[in-house]
Design an enzyme around this catalytic site. Structure first.
Site, mmCIF file in Angstrom:
data_model
loop_
_atom_site.group_PDB
_atom_site.id
_atom_site.type_symbol
_atom_site.label_atom_id
_atom_site.label_comp_id
_atom_site.label_asym_id
_atom_site.label_seq_id
_atom_site.Cartn_x
_atom_site.Cartn_y
_atom_site.Cartn_z
ATOM 1 N N ASP A 160 32.464 27.836 -2.713
ATOM 2 C CA ASP A 160 33.209 29.165 -2.257
ATOM 3 C C ASP A 160 32.661 29.291 -0.768
ATOM 4 O O ASP A 160 31.910 28.676 -0.140
ATOM 5 C CB ASP A 160 32.935 30.334 -3.008
ATOM 6 C CG ASP A 160 31.714 30.497 -3.424
ATOM 7 O OD1 ASP A 160 30.729 30.005 -2.641
ATOM 8 O OD2 ASP A 160 31.277 31.728 -4.103
ATOM 9 N N ASN A 196 21.827 19.795 -10.911
ATOM 10 C CA ASN A 196 22.550 20.379 -9.841
ATOM 11 C C ASN A 196 21.739 21.339 -9.120
ATOM 12 O O ASN A 196 20.753 21.902 -9.291
ATOM 13 C CB ASN A 196 23.264 21.509 -10.904
ATOM 14 C CG ASN A 196 24.497 22.252 -10.133
ATOM 15 O OD1 ASN A 196 25.228 21.607 -9.346
ATOM 16 N ND2 ASN A 196 24.830 23.488 -10.370
ATOM 17 N N GLU A 254 18.823 23.841 -9.667
ATOM 18 C CA GLU A 254 18.088 24.469 -8.754
ATOM 19 C C GLU A 254 16.659 24.290 -8.649
ATOM 20 O O GLU A 254 15.773 25.279 -8.755
ATOM 21 C CB GLU A 254 18.478 25.819 -8.225
ATOM 22 C CG GLU A 254 19.936 26.258 -8.329
ATOM 23 C CD GLU A 254 20.356 27.662 -8.222
ATOM 24 O OE1 GLU A 254 19.504 28.552 -8.431
ATOM 25 O OE2 GLU A 254 21.433 27.954 -8.263
#
Ligand code: 9MR
Length: 361
Positions: free
Chosen positions: A280, A211, A170
């Site tokens: 998710d 990521n 991030e």
């Protein structure tokens, strides 16, 4: 003492012991969690394997320690795991020089014993940094050295057992600019390149990933990410890009963004693999049947999207049961984001995801 009083005391004593035993048993049940329920169809890992896609989950250390049913499903269904918090810097080195490897070792041992791969998460992040770093008192040169040492120490410990590492996490803001952090504030964007160079040196056989959260669609964030990836790739420092894929049916977009496939393809064209790393789909609680059906559609769509991109190597869900999901705590009023319910029973998403992973859809 009168006889009737003595009798009363005996009866009360016996009752007390029963109540105590009952309470202990239910406490233990609570700790040990529900037992694993039979899950329909082939395992997720087998379905993924048919298309060369590893299927992973984040792993909660408490559940891994205490819940046999959780361990059974974990071992049966997944081909890769990501320790959810155990490898973060604040967990490994809460006090400077006092290293705590137990929880990280536990996840790696569990996986190694069962031929499950491990994704190391995460070496350098703006969050979950121990206070002795986060307080910003270390001078820049020392901060940089501390970061390099952390990378090489952690990677060397798990050399050969952790095959892929999220080296930085991030690092780009939604505006496409470098995200402000203890790292970028002191070291600028060079910390990213230094981190990858240290990682390559620490374990030349490991696959190195960058990521990112919210970089699934084409836009300012993923544009910058692509530029960073190309620069890293030119130096031989990056192998994979992770798209976290935390979706919310109330979000915008509500599920898989329209441009996600094209976005993954442009990274693949730059010569790196792509992965779904923290998937998710949160729902507003209490979730209705209609929402659960929509959620199932999103799970299936992401599986199909990954299958359509030849360099999409893995899909990791951020927890596989609603019992252990970060959503209710971080977004009160939301939850039900995973494949199985609190009792480890399959939700519509499980079946839809499993089907979409298999050849023929
Ligand atoms: O799921 C993790 C949760 O248990 C932690 O409290 C939280 C702390 O920020 O981090 C969560 O995991 C994050 C992951 O490491 C990086 N991407 C975002 C995830 C959700 O916040």
């Amino acid at each position: 003492m009168r006889r009737w009083i003595r009798r009363l005391l005996v009866v009360a004593g016996v009752l007390f012991v029963f109540v105590l035993l009952g309470a202990l048993a239910s406490h233990r049940d609570n700790l040990e969690g529900p037992s694993a329920k039979p899950l329909p169809g082939p395992t997720l890992r087998a379905s993924g394997k048919a298309n060369d896609i590893l299927i992973g989950t984040a792993v909660d250390d408490g559940a891994l320690r205490n819940e046999p049913g959780y361990r059974t499903d974990l071992a049966a269904q997944f081909s890769v795991i990501t320790p959810e918090n155990a490898m973060k810097w604040d967990a490994l080195e809460p006090e400077r020089g006092k290293l705590q490897w137990a929880a990280a070792d536990r996840a790696v041992d569990f996986a190694s014993d069962r031929r499950i791969a491990v994704r190391g998460h995460t070496l350098v992040w703006h969050s979950q940094v121990p206070a002795w770093i986060a307080d910003g008192k270390l001078p820049a040169a020392e901060l940089r050295q501390v970061m390099l040492d952390h990378i090489s120490r952690t990677m060397r410990r798990y050399k050969g057992r952790v095959k892929t590492w999220d080296v930085v996490n991030e690092v780009i803001g939604d505006d496409g600019k470098l995200r402000p952090s203890v790292w970028s504030d002191a070291l600028g964007s060079t910390f990213i390149f230094d981190a990858f160079a240290a990682a390559r040196k620490a374990d030349p056989d490991a696959r190195l990933a960058i990521n990112e959260i919210g970089g699934e669609s084409i836009g300012p964030k993923s544009d910058t990410l692509l530029r960073v990836v190309k620069r890293l790739k030119a130096r031989g420092l990056v192998d994979e890009v992770g798209f976290q894929s935390h979706f919310n049916l109330d979000g915008d977009p509500a599920g898989v963004p329209d441009t996600m496939k094209a976005n993954m393809e442009r990274f693949a064209a730059a010569g790196v693999d792509v992965a779904i790393t923290e998937f998710d789909v949160s729902l507003k609680e209490p979730a209705s049947d209609d929402q659960l059906a929509q959620q199932a559609g999103v799970y299936a769509e992401l599986a199909t999207t990954c299958r359509a991109v030849p360099r999409c190597r893995s899909i990791t869900v951020w927890g596989f049961t609603d019992r252990h999901s970060w959503i209710p705590e971080s977004s009160p009023g939301y939850g039900s984001a995973t494949l199985l319910d609190d009792e480890l029973k399959p939700k519509p998403a499980f079946l839809a995801f499993s089907r979409a992973l298999r050849a023929g859809g």
